[in-house]
Motif scaffolding. Structure first.
Motif, PDB file in Angstrom:
ATOM      1  N   PRO A  65      -5.738  11.332 -41.200  1.00  0.00           N
ATOM      2  CA  PRO A  65      -5.860  10.272 -42.212  1.00  0.00           C
ATOM      3  C   PRO A  65      -5.654  10.788 -43.627  1.00  0.00           C
ATOM      4  CG  PRO A  65      -7.583  10.035 -40.571  1.00  0.00           C
ATOM      5  CD  PRO A  65      -6.891  11.334 -40.271  1.00  0.00           C
ATOM      6  N   ALA A  66      -6.031  12.036 -43.881  1.00  0.00           N
ATOM      7  CA  ALA A  66      -5.919  12.594 -45.231  1.00  0.00           C
ATOM      8  C   ALA A  66      -4.543  13.165 -45.529  1.00  0.00           C
ATOM      9  CB  ALA A  66      -6.975  13.679 -45.430  1.00  0.00           C
ATOM     10  N   GLY A  67      -3.664  13.235 -44.531  1.00  0.00           N
ATOM     11  CA  GLY A  67      -2.342  13.776 -44.799  1.00  0.00           C
ATOM     12  C   GLY A  67      -1.687  14.361 -43.562  1.00  0.00           C
ATOM     13  N   GLN A  68      -0.758  15.265 -43.795  1.00  0.00           N
ATOM     14  CA  GLN A  68       0.059  15.788 -42.705  1.00  0.00           C
ATOM     15  C   GLN A  68       0.292  17.287 -42.873  1.00  0.00           C
ATOM     16  OE1 GLN A  68       4.489  14.972 -42.365  1.00  0.00           O
ATOM     17  NE2 GLN A  68       3.715  13.564 -40.782  1.00  0.00           N
ATOM     18  N   LEU A  69       0.075  18.029 -41.771  1.00  0.00           N
ATOM     19  CA  LEU A  69       0.392  19.452 -41.735  1.00  0.00           C
ATOM     20  C   LEU A  69       1.658  19.655 -40.917  1.00  0.00           C
ATOM     21  CD1 LEU A  69      -3.069  21.096 -40.904  1.00  0.00           C
ATOM     22  CD2 LEU A  69      -1.853  21.210 -43.096  1.00  0.00           C
ATOM     23  N   VAL A  70       2.612  20.384 -41.483  1.00  0.00           N
ATOM     24  CA  VAL A  70       3.794  20.785 -40.734  1.00  0.00           C
ATOM     25  C   VAL A  70       3.627  22.269 -40.411  1.00  0.00           C
ATOM     26  CG1 VAL A  70       6.296  20.935 -40.677  1.00  0.00           C
ATOM     27  CG2 VAL A  70       5.194  19.091 -41.969  1.00  0.00           C
ATOM     28  N   ILE A  71       3.421  22.559 -39.134  1.00  0.00           N
ATOM     29  CA  ILE A  71       3.148  23.927 -38.688  1.00  0.00           C
ATOM     30  C   ILE A  71       4.458  24.555 -38.235  1.00  0.00           C
ATOM     31  CG2 ILE A  71       1.808  25.345 -37.089  1.00  0.00           C
ATOM     32  CD1 ILE A  71      -0.014  22.774 -36.788  1.00  0.00           C
ATOM     33  N   VAL A  72       4.825  25.651 -38.858  1.00  0.00           N
ATOM     34  CA  VAL A  72       6.084  26.329 -38.537  1.00  0.00           C
ATOM     35  C   VAL A  72       5.763  27.567 -37.697  1.00  0.00           C
ATOM     36  CG1 VAL A  72       8.249  27.231 -39.437  1.00  0.00           C
ATOM     37  CG2 VAL A  72       6.959  25.543 -40.777  1.00  0.00           C
ATOM     38  N   ASP A  73       6.101  27.501 -36.415  1.00  0.00           N
ATOM     39  CA  ASP A  73       5.860  28.634 -35.516  1.00  0.00           C
ATOM     40  C   ASP A  73       7.051  29.576 -35.609  1.00  0.00           C
ATOM     41  OD1 ASP A  73       4.475  30.123 -33.570  1.00  0.00           O
ATOM     42  OD2 ASP A  73       5.696  29.251 -31.974  1.00  0.00           O
ATOM     43  N   THR A  74       6.783  30.856 -35.853  1.00  0.00           N
ATOM     44  CA  THR A  74       7.846  31.837 -36.060  1.00  0.00           C
ATOM     45  C   THR A  74       7.701  33.013 -35.106  1.00  0.00           C
ATOM     46  OG1 THR A  74       6.566  33.059 -37.714  1.00  0.00           O
ATOM     47  CG2 THR A  74       7.990  31.281 -38.519  1.00  0.00           C
TER      48      THR A  74
END
Length: 310
Positions: A65-74
Motif C-alpha cells: 500500500p505504501a509503494g513498490q519495491l523492484v528487486i533486481v536479482d543479480t
C-alpha cells in the motif's frame, strides 16, 4: 491504493508513495535468489546449491500500500575465470550503480570471510545507494551464531541504514525487511502495474526453469557449462498442448553424454521436472522437446556468448 505508515515515511497518510530499486549482493550461493522469490511471493528466479546459478539481472516486483519495491536479482560477485564470468561481474557493477538500495547478504551459518570483507568494502564505489546488511539463513542457525554474525557484519561498515536477520525459508524478518527497504526508497509512483511480478519474458522464464532442472545432481564442473535457449513455442492447432522446443548447450561431447544419461534417462528426468513448473506458468499442458548440443568453450568465446544472450 490505500495509505499505510511504515518506517522513514514510506506512507505519510497524505497519499505519498515510495518506489525504487534494491539489489542483494554477496558471495555466490548466499541465498539472494531464494530471498527475491520469498519477498515477491512467487518463483521468478531459479535456485540451486551450485554457485553462480543466476546469470542475468532478473526483476521481481513487490507491491505494498505504501509503494513498490523492484528487486533486481543479480549473479554472485566472484573472481572470474572466463569471459562469461567477467561479463557477469560487469552486469553486477552496472546494477549496483543504478539501484537505490544495496542489501549485502551474509549467511548466519558461515563466519564472515575475506570475500565478504572485499565485497563490503567495494560498496564504497556506489555512493548513490543506501546500504543495508542482511544476515540470512537464520532458520538453519543457532541464536549464538546469529548474534555473532550480526556483530561481525555490523563492524564491516559504519553506514549501514539497518542490519537485519532474516530467513527466506521460514519468512522470519521478511516483513521488517520489506518495510525497511520501502522506507529507504525515493518518493514516487509505482514503476510497474499492480499485477506485474516480473518483467522477464515467458521464453526467458522457461529457459531458466529448464536450466534449473538440468543443474540438479550434476558434477561441480558442469553447471557453469550449461546454457539453455528456447528455439520455439508453438500451440498445437488440434489440441490444448503447447510444444516447447529448447536447446541445452554444453561445451564438450563428454558433458553432452552426462546430460543425456544412459539411453536418455537423465534428459527425460530433466524434462519431467521442468515441465512440472512450465505448465502452471503457461496454464496449459506442455510437450517439451529437449535437444542437447555442443558449443566448444562457449564461456570464453565472444561470438558464442552473444548468440546465447550474454
Amino acid at each position: 491504493m490505500t495509505d499505510a505508515v511504515s518506517q522513514d515515511g514510506a506512507g505519510d497518510g497524505s497519499g505519498t508513495l515510495r518506489s525504487g530499486f534494491v539489489t542483494f549482493v554477496g558471495r555466490p550461493n548466499v541465498g539472494k535468489s531464494t530471498l527475491t522469490n520469498a519477498l515477491v511471493g512467487e518463483k521468478i528466479a531459479i535456485t540451486s546449491e551450485k554457485p553462480q546459478t543466476t546469470r542475468r539481472a532478473i526483476r521481481g516486483i513487490l507491491n505494498r500500500p505504501a509503494g513498490q519495491l523492484v528487486i533486481v536479482d543479480t549473479p554472485g560477485i566472484h573472481k572470474p575465470r572466463t569471459l562469461l564470468g567477467e561479463r557477469l561481474n560487469h552486469l553486477v557493477d552496472q546494477v549496483l550503480g543504478d539501484v537505490d538500495v544495496i542489501a549485502f547478504c551474509v549467511p548466519a551459518t558461515e563466519k564472515v570471510g575475506p570475500g565478504d570483507r572485499r565485497i563490503a568494502e567495494s560498496l564504497d564505489g556506489y555512493r548513490r545507494a543506501r546500504k543495508v546488511a542482511l544476515v540470512t539463513k537464520t532458520d538453519a542457525s543457532s541464536r549464538e551464531q546469529i548474534a555473532e554474525r550480526l556483530m561481525e557484519v555490523d563492524s564491516l561498515r559504519e553506514d549501514w541504514a539497518a542490519v537485519i536477520p532474516i530467513s527466506a525459508e521460514s519468512g522470519e524478518g521478511l516483513e521488517i525487511l520489506a518495510d525497511e527497504l520501502l522506507g529507504l526508497m525515493p518518493k514516487g509512483p509505482a514503476l510497474y502495474g499492480a499485477d506485474v511480478v516480473t518483467d522477464e519474458s515467458t521464453e526467458d522464464r522457461i529457459a531458466e526453469i529448464i536450466r534449473e532442472a538440468a543443474l540438479q545432481g550434476v558434477r561441480d564442473e558442469l553447471p557453469h557449462s550449461i546454457a539453455v535457449t528456447i528455439a520455439d513455442i508453438l500451440p498445437r492447432e488440434d489440441s490444448d498442448l503447447i510444444d516447447v522446443y529448447a536447446d541445452l548447450v554444453v561445451e564438450r561431447d563428454s558433458q553432452k553424454a552426462i546430460i543425456i544419461g544412459h539411453r536418455g534417462s537423465r534428459l527425460a528426468d530433466v524434462g519431467a521436472r521442468a515441465r512440472a513448473q512450465i505448465e502452471p506458468l503457461m496454464k496449459s499442458r506442455v510437450y517439451l522437446h529437449l535437444h542437447v548440443r555442443v558449443a566448444k568453450e562457449w564461456q570464453r568465446d565472444p561470438k558464442q556468448l552473444g548468440r546465447l544472450g550474454f
